[in-house]
Write a protein that holds these residues in place. Structure first.
Motif, short mmCIF file in Angstrom:
data_model
loop_
_atom_site.label_atom_id
_atom_site.label_comp_id
_atom_site.label_asym_id
_atom_site.label_seq_id
_atom_site.Cartn_x
_atom_site.Cartn_y
_atom_site.Cartn_z
N ASN A 1 0.81 -1.22 0.00
CA ASN A 1 0.00 0.00 0.00
C ASN A 1 0.84 1.27 0.00
N LEU A 2 2.13 1.15 -0.31
CA LEU A 2 2.97 2.35 -0.40
C LEU A 2 2.46 3.29 -1.48
N ASP A 3 1.93 2.73 -2.56
CA ASP A 3 1.39 3.57 -3.63
C ASP A 3 0.23 4.43 -3.14
N VAL A 4 -0.57 3.90 -2.22
CA VAL A 4 -1.71 4.66 -1.68
C VAL A 4 -1.21 5.82 -0.84
N VAL A 5 -0.22 5.56 0.02
CA VAL A 5 0.32 6.60 0.89
C VAL A 5 0.92 7.74 0.08
N LEU A 6 1.54 7.40 -1.06
CA LEU A 6 2.23 8.41 -1.88
C LEU A 6 1.37 8.95 -3.02
N ASN A 7 0.15 8.43 -3.15
CA ASN A 7 -0.76 8.88 -4.21
C ASN A 7 -0.14 8.66 -5.59
N LEU A 8 0.46 7.50 -5.77
CA LEU A 8 1.08 7.14 -7.05
C LEU A 8 0.27 6.04 -7.72
N TYR A 9 0.27 6.06 -9.04
CA TYR A 9 -0.47 5.06 -9.81
C TYR A 9 0.51 4.40 -10.78
N PRO A 10 1.26 3.43 -10.30
CA PRO A 10 2.33 2.86 -11.14
C PRO A 10 1.78 1.99 -12.27
N LYS A 11 2.38 2.13 -13.43
CA LYS A 11 2.06 1.24 -14.54
C LYS A 11 2.90 -0.03 -14.48
N ILE A 12 4.05 0.08 -13.85
CA ILE A 12 4.96 -1.06 -13.73
C ILE A 12 5.29 -1.24 -12.25
N THR A 13 5.16 -2.46 -11.76
CA THR A 13 5.43 -2.74 -10.35
C THR A 13 6.51 -3.81 -10.21
N LEU A 14 6.83 -4.09 -8.97
CA LEU A 14 7.82 -5.13 -8.68
C LEU A 14 7.39 -6.48 -9.25
N HIS A 15 6.10 -6.71 -9.29
CA HIS A 15 5.60 -7.98 -9.84
C HIS A 15 5.91 -8.11 -11.32
N ASP A 16 5.89 -7.00 -12.05
CA ASP A 16 6.27 -7.03 -13.46
C ASP A 16 7.75 -7.35 -13.62
N VAL A 17 8.55 -6.84 -12.69
CA VAL A 17 9.99 -7.15 -12.71
C VAL A 17 10.20 -8.63 -12.42
N PHE A 18 9.51 -9.15 -11.41
CA PHE A 18 9.63 -10.56 -11.07
C PHE A 18 9.21 -11.47 -12.23
N SER A 19 8.17 -11.06 -12.95
CA SER A 19 7.66 -11.90 -14.04
C SER A 19 8.45 -11.75 -15.32
N GLY A 20 9.35 -10.76 -15.36
CA GLY A 20 10.18 -10.56 -16.54
C GLY A 20 9.54 -9.73 -17.64
N THR A 21 8.39 -9.11 -17.36
CA THR A 21 7.72 -8.30 -18.38
C THR A 21 8.21 -6.85 -18.39
N ALA A 22 9.03 -6.48 -17.40
CA ALA A 22 9.59 -5.13 -17.35
C ALA A 22 10.92 -5.18 -16.62
N SER A 23 11.75 -4.19 -16.87
CA SER A 23 13.05 -4.12 -16.21
C SER A 23 12.91 -3.39 -14.88
N LEU A 24 13.89 -3.59 -14.02
CA LEU A 24 13.88 -2.89 -12.74
C LEU A 24 13.97 -1.38 -12.95
N GLU A 25 14.76 -0.96 -13.92
CA GLU A 25 14.89 0.48 -14.19
C GLU A 25 13.53 1.09 -14.54
N GLU A 26 12.69 0.36 -15.24
CA GLU A 26 11.37 0.86 -15.61
C GLU A 26 10.45 0.98 -14.40
N ALA A 27 10.73 0.20 -13.35
CA ALA A 27 9.86 0.17 -12.17
C ALA A 27 10.21 1.26 -11.16
#
Length: 269
Positions: free
Chosen positions: A58-84
């Motif tokens: 819920n860190l995104d809620v506290v910071l009022n951020l709406y991420p398109k790429i999350t850590l789960h995308d990095v774990f699944s290999g669909t995005a790079s860590l730099e993109e997250a």
């Protein structure tokens, strides 16, 4: 404690990794993580907060951020860590995790390997990396904490919170052989209550936690966050307290905690 030789990360320069954790939910752990990061950033440090609550983030809620790429995308290999990596209000960076994904709520060998890889990639780039862990003593939480140089336990003066905080400390002392634990008391109503609570917890630890190799477990009270209507206002509006109401009593408490953490890292015990 404060010995980089004990760390699983080997870099000439790397971040000091702090796990911000709690015995139970609802004590303001993520609020402390986010605002502590802002306070450290304002002191001139490069700071990143990694949302290590892989199942109920819920860190995104506290910071009022709406991420398109999350850590789960990095774990699944669909995005790079730099993109997250995102820039958060307050001058620090974040890597956010999605919420409600059961496959990341258990510490499988795959999750362990990918989580370690993410943290190892981040630590050479920052001065501080804060791991905003889940609450309790699940295997995912304990693994996240095991990657940290220091542990910051957040509790409130309520009996249930203190009981769960003690249980968490006992596990960290016995399973991970932590000899130094930092404590923040949130929602303190009277000056001096946090110090008193810390002393009481230390007495319980001294009595019931059996030290390894004769080394006592030391609890360091690094500060309090006063009970403050400004906190509820900032959380409700999804604003960072140090940005929205920097003069509030709670914001001043957070800045004091940041100063003491900075001092403890620069002059290790």
């Amino acid at each position: 404690m404060n010995d980089r030789a004990l760390s699983p990360f080997d870099h000439v320069h790397r971040a000091w990794v702090i796990a911000v954790t709690s015995g139970k939910g609802g004590v303001g752990k993520t609020f402390v993580s986010a605002n502590l990061a802002a306070a450290l950033a304002k002191r001139g440090h490069r700071v990143l907060v990694l949302d290590a609550d892989l199942g109920l983030a819920n860190l995104d809620v506290v910071l009022n951020l709406y991420p398109k790429i999350t850590l789960h995308d990095v774990f699944s290999g669909t995005a790079s860590l730099e993109e997250a990596v995102l820039q958060a209000p307050g001058g620090f960076s974040v890597v956010l995790a999605g919420s409600g994904l059961v496959e990341y709520s258990r510490l499988t060998p795959e999750v362990r390997e990918k989580f370690h890889s993410v943290v190892a990639t981040l630590v050479p780039r920052y001065d501080y990396v804060l791991l905003d862990t889940g609450a309790g003593i699940s295997d995912v939480v304990l693994y996240a904490v095991s990657l940290a140089d220091d542990v910051l336990v957040v509790a409130t003066p309520e009996p249930t919170s203190l009981t769960d905080a003690y249980a968490t400390m006992k596990v960290l002392a016995t399973q991970q052989r932590r000899r130094l634990l930092h404590l923040v008391i949130n929602q303190v109503r009277r000056s001096g209550d946090g110090k008193l609570v810390s002393q009481q917890l230390q007495q319980v630890i001294d009595r019931f936690v059996v030290p390894q190799a004769g080394e006592p477990v030391r609890l360091v009270h690094v500060g309090d966050v006063p009970s403050d209507a400004a906190v509820q206002d900032a959380v409700r509006r999804r604003h960072l307290l140090l940005e929205a109401l920097p003069g509030s009593a709670a914001a001043q408490g957070i800045r004091g905690i940041a100063a003491r953490i900075e001092e403890s890292v620069s002059t290790p015990a």
